[in-house]
Scaffold this motif. Structure first.
Motif, mmCIF file in Angstrom:
data_model
loop_
_atom_site.group_PDB
_atom_site.id
_atom_site.type_symbol
_atom_site.label_atom_id
_atom_site.label_comp_id
_atom_site.label_asym_id
_atom_site.label_seq_id
_atom_site.Cartn_x
_atom_site.Cartn_y
_atom_site.Cartn_z
ATOM 1 N N GLU A 1 11.427 -32.961 46.634
ATOM 2 C CA GLU A 1 10.469 -32.920 47.595
ATOM 3 C C GLU A 1 9.166 -33.580 47.338
ATOM 4 O O GLU A 1 8.525 -33.777 47.988
ATOM 5 C CB GLU A 1 10.068 -31.533 47.893
ATOM 6 C CG GLU A 1 10.811 -30.831 49.080
ATOM 7 C CD GLU A 1 10.730 -29.310 49.055
ATOM 8 O OE1 GLU A 1 9.788 -28.720 48.559
ATOM 9 O OE2 GLU A 1 11.759 -28.753 49.791
ATOM 10 N N HIS A 2 9.010 -33.960 46.032
ATOM 11 C CA HIS A 2 8.097 -34.649 45.736
ATOM 12 C C HIS A 2 7.902 -35.970 46.413
ATOM 13 O O HIS A 2 6.941 -36.645 46.509
ATOM 14 C CB HIS A 2 8.113 -35.186 44.057
ATOM 15 C CG HIS A 2 8.308 -34.047 43.067
ATOM 16 N ND1 HIS A 2 9.541 -33.257 43.088
ATOM 17 C CD2 HIS A 2 7.601 -33.409 42.430
ATOM 18 C CE1 HIS A 2 9.359 -32.366 42.480
ATOM 19 N NE2 HIS A 2 8.198 -32.473 41.851
ATOM 20 N N ASP B 1 13.981 -42.366 43.426
ATOM 21 C CA ASP B 1 13.133 -42.712 42.217
ATOM 22 C C ASP B 1 12.545 -43.882 42.549
ATOM 23 O O ASP B 1 11.320 -44.002 41.761
ATOM 24 C CB ASP B 1 14.311 -43.379 41.020
ATOM 25 C CG ASP B 1 15.160 -42.095 40.451
ATOM 26 O OD1 ASP B 1 14.287 -41.662 39.467
ATOM 27 O OD2 ASP B 1 16.012 -41.659 40.753
ATOM 28 N N LEU C 1 7.429 -36.592 37.564
ATOM 29 C CA LEU C 1 7.739 -35.438 37.932
ATOM 30 C C LEU C 1 7.534 -34.303 37.057
ATOM 31 O O LEU C 1 7.589 -33.022 37.278
ATOM 32 C CB LEU C 1 9.210 -35.334 38.166
ATOM 33 C CG LEU C 1 9.695 -36.349 39.230
ATOM 34 C CD1 LEU C 1 11.164 -36.196 39.582
ATOM 35 C CD2 LEU C 1 8.869 -36.210 40.548
ATOM 36 N N ASN C 2 6.694 -34.646 35.985
ATOM 37 C CA ASN C 2 6.058 -33.440 35.029
ATOM 38 C C ASN C 2 4.888 -32.658 35.514
ATOM 39 O O ASN C 2 4.240 -31.950 35.201
ATOM 40 C CB ASN C 2 5.702 -33.936 33.881
ATOM 41 C CG ASN C 2 4.930 -35.000 33.686
ATOM 42 O OD1 ASN C 2 4.353 -35.509 34.606
ATOM 43 N ND2 ASN C 2 4.697 -35.617 32.433
ATOM 44 N N GLU C 3 4.713 -33.312 36.882
ATOM 45 C CA GLU C 3 3.352 -32.330 37.767
ATOM 46 C C GLU C 3 3.964 -32.266 39.124
ATOM 47 O O GLU C 3 4.549 -33.088 39.743
ATOM 48 C CB GLU C 3 1.977 -32.911 37.231
ATOM 49 C CG GLU C 3 1.823 -34.228 37.798
ATOM 50 C CD GLU C 3 0.457 -34.599 37.416
ATOM 51 O OE1 GLU C 3 -0.513 -33.781 37.564
ATOM 52 O OE2 GLU C 3 0.303 -35.871 36.919
ATOM 53 N N SER C 4 3.137 -31.685 39.758
ATOM 54 C CA SER C 4 3.496 -31.598 41.454
ATOM 55 C C SER C 4 2.475 -31.696 42.326
ATOM 56 O O SER C 4 2.403 -31.512 43.584
ATOM 57 C CB SER C 4 4.376 -30.491 41.690
ATOM 58 O OG SER C 4 3.839 -29.325 41.286
ATOM 59 N N ALA D 1 10.794 -40.473 38.356
ATOM 60 C CA ALA D 1 11.224 -39.319 37.610
ATOM 61 C C ALA D 1 10.111 -39.050 36.424
ATOM 62 O O ALA D 1 9.953 -37.934 36.236
ATOM 63 C CB ALA D 1 12.426 -39.274 37.189
ATOM 64 N N ARG D 2 9.655 -40.212 36.064
ATOM 65 C CA ARG D 2 8.608 -40.048 34.877
ATOM 66 C C ARG D 2 7.388 -39.292 35.338
ATOM 67 O O ARG D 2 6.520 -39.089 34.246
ATOM 68 C CB ARG D 2 8.424 -41.365 34.052
ATOM 69 C CG ARG D 2 7.722 -42.481 35.008
ATOM 70 C CD ARG D 2 7.479 -43.684 34.517
ATOM 71 N NE ARG D 2 7.242 -44.846 35.261
ATOM 72 C CZ ARG D 2 7.824 -45.429 36.044
ATOM 73 N NH1 ARG D 2 9.371 -45.324 36.107
ATOM 74 N NH2 ARG D 2 7.538 -46.408 36.892
#
Ligand code: SF4
Lengths: 423, 165
Positions: free
Chosen positions: B68-69, B17, B25-28, B22-23
Motif C-alpha cells: 500500500e506504500h 518497485d 519500505l523500512n518505514e511507512s 523496496a529499499r
C-alpha cells in the motif's frame, strides 16, 4: 451450469449455492496473513476500526521474514511493533527468529493453510497456496485490517482461464520453467484479474514443491489467484500436517472458462526471464554469453528442499566461478535443517557458497546480497523489475535452481547441460 | 469530484518497485515515502512534480507487490488522481482503500502528452485534455466509492460510519 474450483471455494465461503464471474460477494476468510512490511500498516488501520481483538487468534498469521532478522533500526522498529501486537492478541501463529521462514513456504509446511481454504495475505505472492487447491490471493494492508477486524472481505469473482499442459518434460525442466514459459506466452498482464487453473497430464507429474512454484508466480501474469485441482500428491503432503478438516474441490466438467490455453511442454527447455520483466523469457540455448556477478538460490518461489537438492546435484564437486557470489537461502528452518542433515551444506560450502538464514533477503532488494551498479544476478526468485535486487542499474535474470547453480559455476548464464551434469 | 493538473506520462507495466522501491519500505511514514515516489522510473519526478499534477500511464499500472506504500507515496506526493489504460488488481483495490482515485481510459492515455493540462471528473468519468481540447470517457466512480475517497480511504470511511451509529 457447472463451476470451476475457484468459483466453488468462493461460493462455499460466501454461503451461496453458486457464484458467477463478476459477482461481488462477501466471504468468510480462513487464514489472514501479514508480514513485517505490511502488518504494521494493517495494525494501525485495525486500531482505527475501534475493535479491541482480532476476529480469531488462530486465523491471523504474522511472519517476520522480509527484513528479518532485523536488518536495521527502522526494520527492528517495525518488527517490534508487530511482535507487541502478536503478544497482545495472543496469536497462535506468530513467527520470528528461529521459528520464522519465508511466509509462503512456512504456512503450508506448518499445515496452517489447507485445501479448500479461502486465504488472503497482505503480500502479493499469497497466491502460492493455490498449489494445495486453496483460493488464495494477495491484498493490501487495509484489506488485511478489515479481515483482522471482521473475518470477512468482499471479492469480485474472477473469470478463470484454464491452462492445459501435456507432454513429457525434458531433463532439468521443472515447474519454474513451465510458469516462466506460460508468462512469456501470455505476458505480465495476460491473466489480469483472472484465476489461472493449472491442469493437464504434465501437471499430474509435478511435485508439491513445483506446484507451489507455479501458483506462486500467477501474480506475475497479473492473476488474482493460481490454482491446482488437489490430488494424491496434495493428500500425501497435507494429511500429516493438518490439524483441522480440509476439503478437496474440483472443477465441474461443464464449468465455463474465459479461455483454454494448451501448452505442449515437450519442446520447452529451461527458461530464463531477462530484465526487467518476468515475461522476457528465452530458452537456455538462446541466452548468449551473459556474465554474472551473483547467483541467488532461494525465495518463496524456489527456496524449498527439492530446489536446494537440485542445486546441490549440479554443484557437487564444483566451485562457483571466481568473482561470482553464490548465495543460498533455505526458505524455512525445516528446509534449513533438512539441507544440513542430508549433507547439502557440505556441497554448498565446498562450492564457495554463502548460506543465509531463512529470509526474503535480496529477493526484494532488502539485504543479504544487494547488487551494485552494473551488476548482474541470476536468481530463482520471481521478479526482475528495475532495481528489484539493488541498484537501479543492476539486472536480475530469473531461472530454475539448476540453471542458477550451473551459471554460478560457469560465471555466465548457463544450463546444467553446459556443465556436463547428467540429469 | 474533479481534479485539474499537469500530466506526467509513464509507459506500461509501471511496477510497485518503480513507484516506491523496496529499499525504502523500512518505514511507512507517507511523507518519507513520497520523497522517493517514482524515483527509479523517472528521477526528475521526485524533484519536479508539483502537488496537483496527474499521473497518466499505460497498461497494468501498479503491478508487482501488494504494498500500500505505492498509492500512499503517490497520494502523499500530492498527486490527486492517476489515469491509466489499466491497473494491476491489488493496486486498484489499494488505491481506493487509501483514498487515491484512479480512472481507466486507454483513449485518454493515448490522447495526453507529458505536460498537457488534464481535467478528470470522477462522477461522469469524463477526462478532458485542456491543452488540446480533446475529451475522453472512462467508467464513472460510483458515489459510495467517492465517499470512501472523501473520507480519506476505507478505514476513515468505516470510522465515519461508526460515528453515525
Ligand atoms: S521471498 Fe521475495 S517474493 Fe517471496 S515473500 Fe519474500 S520478498 Fe516476496
Amino acid at each position: 451450469m457447472g463451476m470451476t474450483i475457484t468459483e466453488k471455494i468462493l461460493a462455499a465461503h460466501a454461503g451461496k449455492e453458486a457464484v458467477r464471474p463478476g459477482d461481488l460477494i462477501d466471504a468468510r476468510v480462513d487464514v489472514a496473513l501479514g508480514n513485517d512490511i505490511t502488518a504494521p500498516i494493517a495494525i494501525e488501520q485495525f486500531r482505527k476500526t475501534g475493535r479491541k481483538t482480532v476476529f480469531d487468534k488462530n486465523k491471523v498469521v504474522l511472519v517476520a521474514d522480509h527484513f528479518a532478522p532485523n536488518k536495521d533500526i527502522k526494520s527492528a522498529q517495525q518488527c517490534a511493533f508487530m511482535r507487541r501486537f502478536a503478544r497482545e492478541q495472543d496469536l497462535t501463529h506468530y513467527f520470528e527468529g528461529g521459528n520464522a521462514g519465508i511466509e509462503h513456504v512456512l504456512l503450508p509446511e506448518q499445515g496452517i493453510v489447507l485445501p479448500g481454504d479461502l486465504v488472503i495475505g497482505a503480500d502479493s505472492h499469497t497466491c502460492t497456496y493455490g498449489g494445495l487447491g486453496a483460493f488464495a490471493t494477495g491484498v493490501g494492508s487495509t484489506d488485511l485490517a478489515a479481515v483482522m477486524a471482521t473475518g470477512r472481505l468482499w471479492f469480485k469473482v474472477p473469470e478463470t482461464v484454464k491452462f492445459v499442459y501435456s507432454g513429457t518434460r525434458r531433463p532439468w525442466v521443472d515447474g519454474k520453467d513451465l510458469i516462466l514459459y506460460t508468462i512469456g506466452r501470455i505476458g505480465v498482464d495476460g491473466a489480469l484479474y483472472q484465476a489461472m487453473e493449472f491442469t493437464g497430464e504434465t501437471v499430474d507429474t509435478l511435485s508439491m514443491d513445483e506446484r507451489f512454484t507455479m501458483a506462486n508466480m500467477a501474480i506475475e501474469a497479473g492473476a488474482k489467484n493460481g490454482i491446482f485441482i488437489p490430488d494424491g500428491v496434495v493428500e500425501t503432503y497435507v494429511h500429516q500436517r493438518a490439524e483441522r478438516p480440509y476439503r478437496f474441490y474440483e472443477s465441474d466438467p461443464d464449468a465455463s472458462y474465459k479461455d483454454i490455453v494448451e501448452i505442449d511442454v515437450s519442446g520447452i527447455e529451461p527458461q530464463v526471464a531477462f530484465p526487467h520483466l518476468p515475461e522476457n523469457v528465452r530458452g537456455i540455448r538462446d541466452v548468449g554469453k551473459i556474465p554474472i556477478d551473483q547467483a541467488v538460490i532461494g525465495s518463496c518461489t524456489n527456496g524449498r528442499f527439492s530446489d536446494l537438492a537440485t542445486a546441490a546435484k549440479v554443484l557437487k564437486g564444483k566451485k562457483a566461478a571466481p568473482g561470482v557470489r553464490l548465495i543460498i537461502i533455505p526458505a524455512t528452518p525445516a528446509v534449513y535443517k533438512q539441507a544440513l542433515t542430508e549433507g547439502l551444506f557440505d556441497v554448498f560450502l565446498d562450492a564457495g557458497a554463502v548460506i543465509s538464514p531463512p529470509t526474503c533477503g535480496p529477493c526484494l532488494g532488502g539485504y543479504m546480497g544487494i547488487l551494485a551498479e552494473g551488476e548482474r544476478a541470476v536468481a530463482t526468485t520471481n521478479r526482475n523489475f528495475v532495481g528489484r535486487m539493488g541498484h537501479r542499474k543492476s539486472e536480475v535474470y530469473l531461472s530454475n535452481p539448476a540453471v542458477a547453480a550451473a551459471s554460478a559455476v560457469l560465471g555466465r548464464l548457463a544450463g546444467p547441460d553446459d556443465l556436463g551434469v547428467l540429469y | 469530484m474533479r481534479f485539474e493538473g499537469r500530466a506526467w506520462k509513464f509507459g506500461a507495466n509501471v511496477d510497485t518497485d518503480a513507484i516506491i522501491p523496496a529499499r525504502y519500505l523500512n518505514e511507512s511514514d507517507p511523507e518519507a515515502l513520497a520523497a522517493h515516489c517514482m524515483e527509479d522510473e523517472d528521477s526528475r519526478f521526485v524533484f519536479d512534480a508539483r502537488p496537483g499534477d496527474i499521473i497518466v500511464a499505460g497498461t497494468n499500472f501498479g503491478c508487482g507487490s501488494s504494498r500500500e506504500h505505492a498509492p500512499i507515496a503517490i497520494k502523499a506526493r500530492g498527486i490527486p488522481c492517476v489515469i491509466a489504460s489499466s491497473f494491476a488488481r491489488i493496486f486498484y483495490r489499494n488505491a481506493f482503500n487509501m483514498g487515491l482515485p484512479i480512472l481507466e481510459s486507454s483513449d485518454a492515455v493515448a490522447g495526453v502528452s507529458e505536460g498537457d493540462t488534464v481535467e478528470a471528473d470522477l462522477s461522469s468519468g469524463r477526462i478532458t485534455n485542456l491543452t488540446t481540447g480533446a475529451v475522453f470517457s472512462s467508467k464513472p466512480i460510483p458515489p459510495f466509492m467517492q465517499r470512501i475517497i472523501q473520507d480519506g480511504g476505507l478505514m476513515g470511511h468505516i470510522a465515519k460510519a461508526k460515528e453515525k451509529e
